[in-house]
Design a protein around this motif. Sequence first.
Motif, PDB file in Angstrom:
ATOM      1  N   LEU A  51      84.139-132.306 -32.686  1.00  0.00           N
ATOM      2  CA  LEU A  51      83.319-131.560 -31.711  1.00  0.00           C
ATOM      3  C   LEU A  51      81.919-132.154 -31.568  1.00  0.00           C
ATOM      4  O   LEU A  51      81.145-131.712 -30.716  1.00  0.00           O
ATOM      5  CB  LEU A  51      83.214-130.088 -32.150  1.00  0.00           C
ATOM      6  CG  LEU A  51      84.507-129.266 -32.186  1.00  0.00           C
ATOM      7  CD1 LEU A  51      84.230-127.877 -32.765  1.00  0.00           C
ATOM      8  CD2 LEU A  51      85.116-129.141 -30.791  1.00  0.00           C
ATOM      9  N   ASP A  52      81.603-133.118 -32.440  1.00  0.00           N
ATOM     10  CA  ASP A  52      80.232-133.634 -32.544  1.00  0.00           C
ATOM     11  C   ASP A  52      79.248-132.471 -32.685  1.00  0.00           C
ATOM     12  O   ASP A  52      78.200-132.408 -32.017  1.00  0.00           O
ATOM     13  CB  ASP A  52      79.868-134.498 -31.322  1.00  0.00           C
ATOM     14  CG  ASP A  52      78.533-135.223 -31.544  1.00  0.00           C
ATOM     15  OD1 ASP A  52      77.841-135.489 -30.544  1.00  0.00           O
ATOM     16  OD2 ASP A  52      78.162-135.452 -32.709  1.00  0.00           O
ATOM     17  N   HIS A  53      79.603-131.539 -33.532  1.00  0.00           N
ATOM     18  CA  HIS A  53      78.787-130.340 -33.762  1.00  0.00           C
ATOM     19  C   HIS A  53      78.979-129.941 -35.218  1.00  0.00           C
ATOM     20  O   HIS A  53      80.119-129.721 -35.646  1.00  0.00           O
ATOM     21  CB  HIS A  53      79.220-129.195 -32.824  1.00  0.00           C
ATOM     22  CG  HIS A  53      78.125-128.206 -32.593  1.00  0.00           C
ATOM     23  ND1 HIS A  53      76.967-128.529 -31.921  1.00  0.00           N
ATOM     24  CD2 HIS A  53      78.009-126.914 -32.970  1.00  0.00           C
ATOM     25  CE1 HIS A  53      76.194-127.466 -31.890  1.00  0.00           C
ATOM     26  NE2 HIS A  53      76.794-126.484 -32.510  1.00  0.00           N
ATOM     27  N   VAL A  68      75.667-122.412 -38.715  1.00  0.00           N
ATOM     28  CA  VAL A  68      75.583-123.338 -37.579  1.00  0.00           C
ATOM     29  C   VAL A  68      74.762-122.753 -36.434  1.00  0.00           C
ATOM     30  O   VAL A  68      74.802-121.565 -36.155  1.00  0.00           O
ATOM     31  CB  VAL A  68      77.001-123.715 -37.080  1.00  0.00           C
ATOM     32  CG1 VAL A  68      77.755-122.515 -36.546  1.00  0.00           C
ATOM     33  CG2 VAL A  68      76.951-124.845 -36.063  1.00  0.00           C
ATOM     34  N   SER A  69      73.988-123.617 -35.810  1.00  0.00           N
ATOM     35  CA  SER A  69      73.310-123.311 -34.555  1.00  0.00           C
ATOM     36  C   SER A  69      73.201-124.640 -33.820  1.00  0.00           C
ATOM     37  O   SER A  69      73.517-125.702 -34.375  1.00  0.00           O
ATOM     38  CB  SER A  69      71.916-122.728 -34.798  1.00  0.00           C
ATOM     39  OG  SER A  69      71.105-123.687 -35.462  1.00  0.00           O
ATOM     40  N   THR A  70      72.757-124.569 -32.593  1.00  0.00           N
ATOM     41  CA  THR A  70      72.614-125.798 -31.812  1.00  0.00           C
ATOM     42  C   THR A  70      71.167-126.249 -31.916  1.00  0.00           C
ATOM     43  O   THR A  70      70.286-125.668 -31.286  1.00  0.00           O
ATOM     44  CB  THR A  70      73.032-125.557 -30.354  1.00  0.00           C
ATOM     45  OG1 THR A  70      74.379-125.066 -30.347  1.00  0.00           O
ATOM     46  CG2 THR A  70      72.969-126.854 -29.548  1.00  0.00           C
ATOM     47  N   HIS A  71      70.971-127.267 -32.766  1.00  0.00           N
ATOM     48  CA  HIS A  71      69.598-127.723 -33.042  1.00  0.00           C
ATOM     49  C   HIS A  71      68.907-128.125 -31.742  1.00  0.00           C
ATOM     50  O   HIS A  71      67.745-127.816 -31.512  1.00  0.00           O
ATOM     51  CB  HIS A  71      69.620-128.923 -33.993  1.00  0.00           C
ATOM     52  CG  HIS A  71      70.479-128.715 -35.187  1.00  0.00           C
ATOM     53  ND1 HIS A  71      71.245-129.726 -35.750  1.00  0.00           N
ATOM     54  CD2 HIS A  71      70.746-127.616 -35.941  1.00  0.00           C
ATOM     55  CE1 HIS A  71      71.904-129.253 -36.789  1.00  0.00           C
ATOM     56  NE2 HIS A  71      71.631-127.980 -36.919  1.00  0.00           N
ATOM     57  N   ASP A  72      69.685-128.801 -30.881  1.00  0.00           N
ATOM     58  CA  ASP A  72      69.094-129.319 -29.637  1.00  0.00           C
ATOM     59  C   ASP A  72      68.567-128.198 -28.747  1.00  0.00           C
ATOM     60  O   ASP A  72      67.722-128.419 -27.890  1.00  0.00           O
ATOM     61  CB  ASP A  72      70.141-130.139 -28.842  1.00  0.00           C
ATOM     62  CG  ASP A  72      70.636-131.349 -29.638  1.00  0.00           C
ATOM     63  OD1 ASP A  72      71.665-131.914 -29.260  1.00  0.00           O
ATOM     64  OD2 ASP A  72      69.988-131.682 -30.657  1.00  0.00           O
ATOM     65  N   GLU A  73      69.113-126.976 -28.921  1.00  0.00           N
ATOM     66  CA  GLU A  73      68.705-125.841 -28.076  1.00  0.00           C
ATOM     67  C   GLU A  73      67.874-124.828 -28.854  1.00  0.00           C
ATOM     68  O   GLU A  73      67.371-123.857 -28.291  1.00  0.00           O
ATOM     69  CB  GLU A  73      69.953-125.136 -27.513  1.00  0.00           C
ATOM     70  CG  GLU A  73      70.880-126.026 -26.691  1.00  0.00           C
ATOM     71  CD  GLU A  73      70.342-126.239 -25.277  1.00  0.00           C
ATOM     72  OE1 GLU A  73      70.723-127.235 -24.656  1.00  0.00           O
ATOM     73  OE2 GLU A  73      69.524-125.388 -24.838  1.00  0.00           O
ATOM     74  N   GLU A  78      77.426-121.924 -26.886  1.00  0.00           N
ATOM     75  CA  GLU A  78      78.891-121.936 -26.830  1.00  0.00           C
ATOM     76  C   GLU A  78      79.472-122.934 -27.827  1.00  0.00           C
ATOM     77  O   GLU A  78      80.560-122.735 -28.377  1.00  0.00           O
ATOM     78  CB  GLU A  78      79.330-122.275 -25.395  1.00  0.00           C
ATOM     79  CG  GLU A  78      80.811-122.077 -25.121  1.00  0.00           C
ATOM     80  CD  GLU A  78      81.306-120.660 -25.418  1.00  0.00           C
ATOM     81  OE1 GLU A  78      80.597-119.684 -25.069  1.00  0.00           O
ATOM     82  OE2 GLU A  78      82.388-120.545 -26.034  1.00  0.00           O
ATOM     83  N   LYS A  79      78.732-124.021 -28.093  1.00  0.00           N
ATOM     84  CA  LYS A  79      79.214-125.040 -29.048  1.00  0.00           C
ATOM     85  C   LYS A  79      79.400-124.435 -30.437  1.00  0.00           C
ATOM     86  O   LYS A  79      80.347-124.763 -31.147  1.00  0.00           O
ATOM     87  CB  LYS A  79      78.216-126.198 -29.143  1.00  0.00           C
ATOM     88  CG  LYS A  79      78.187-127.098 -27.931  1.00  0.00           C
ATOM     89  CD  LYS A  79      77.218-128.246 -28.149  1.00  0.00           C
ATOM     90  CE  LYS A  79      77.210-129.234 -27.007  1.00  0.00           C
ATOM     91  NZ  LYS A  79      76.258-130.347 -27.263  1.00  0.00           N
ATOM     92  N   ASP A  80      78.499-123.550 -30.813  1.00  0.00           N
ATOM     93  CA  ASP A  80      78.591-122.914 -32.127  1.00  0.00           C
ATOM     94  C   ASP A  80      79.789-121.974 -32.186  1.00  0.00           C
ATOM     95  O   ASP A  80      80.498-121.916 -33.197  1.00  0.00           O
ATOM     96  CB  ASP A  80      77.291-122.163 -32.421  1.00  0.00           C
ATOM     97  CG  ASP A  80      76.080-123.078 -32.335  1.00  0.00           C
ATOM     98  OD1 ASP A  80      75.201-122.822 -31.494  1.00  0.00           O
ATOM     99  OD2 ASP A  80      76.045-124.092 -33.055  1.00  0.00           O
TER     100      ASP A  80
END
Length: 91
Positions: A51-53, A68-73, A78-80
Motif C-alpha cells: 500500500l506504500d503506507h 497509523v496516520s497519514t504523515h503527508d496530511e 482513507e489510506k489509514d
Amino acid sequence: MLLSSTELSEQLSRLNGWDVVEGELQKTYRLETFPEAIQFVHLVADLAESLDHHPNILIEYRNVTLTVSTHDEGGITEKDIMLAKGCEELV
Ligand code: HBI
C-alpha cells in the motif's frame, strides 16, 4: 484528504477494535505466542509495502500495537482505513 469526524466515526464502526489515539488510528492485536506475533508483523509489513503506507509497530511479547496516520496530511485519511481493513484480514 483528511476524513471528517463523521466519516471517521462511520469507518471506525466498521472496524473491530480500532480507536483514535492522539489523532492516529490504533489497535493492539493479542496473538497466541511470540512467534505468531512476529509472523503477524511480517504480514503487516508486506501489506504496508504493497500500500506504500506504513504503521508504527510496537511489539510487546505477543501483543502487537499498530498506530497509523497519514504523515503527508497530518491526520487520518482513507489510506489509514485501507491499511486497518487489510490488517483485519491478516488474523
Ligand atoms: N506511511 N503512515 C504513512 N503515512 C505517510 O504519509 C506515508 C507512509 N508511507 C510512505 C509515504 N507516506 C510516502 O513516502 C509515499 O506515499 C510517497
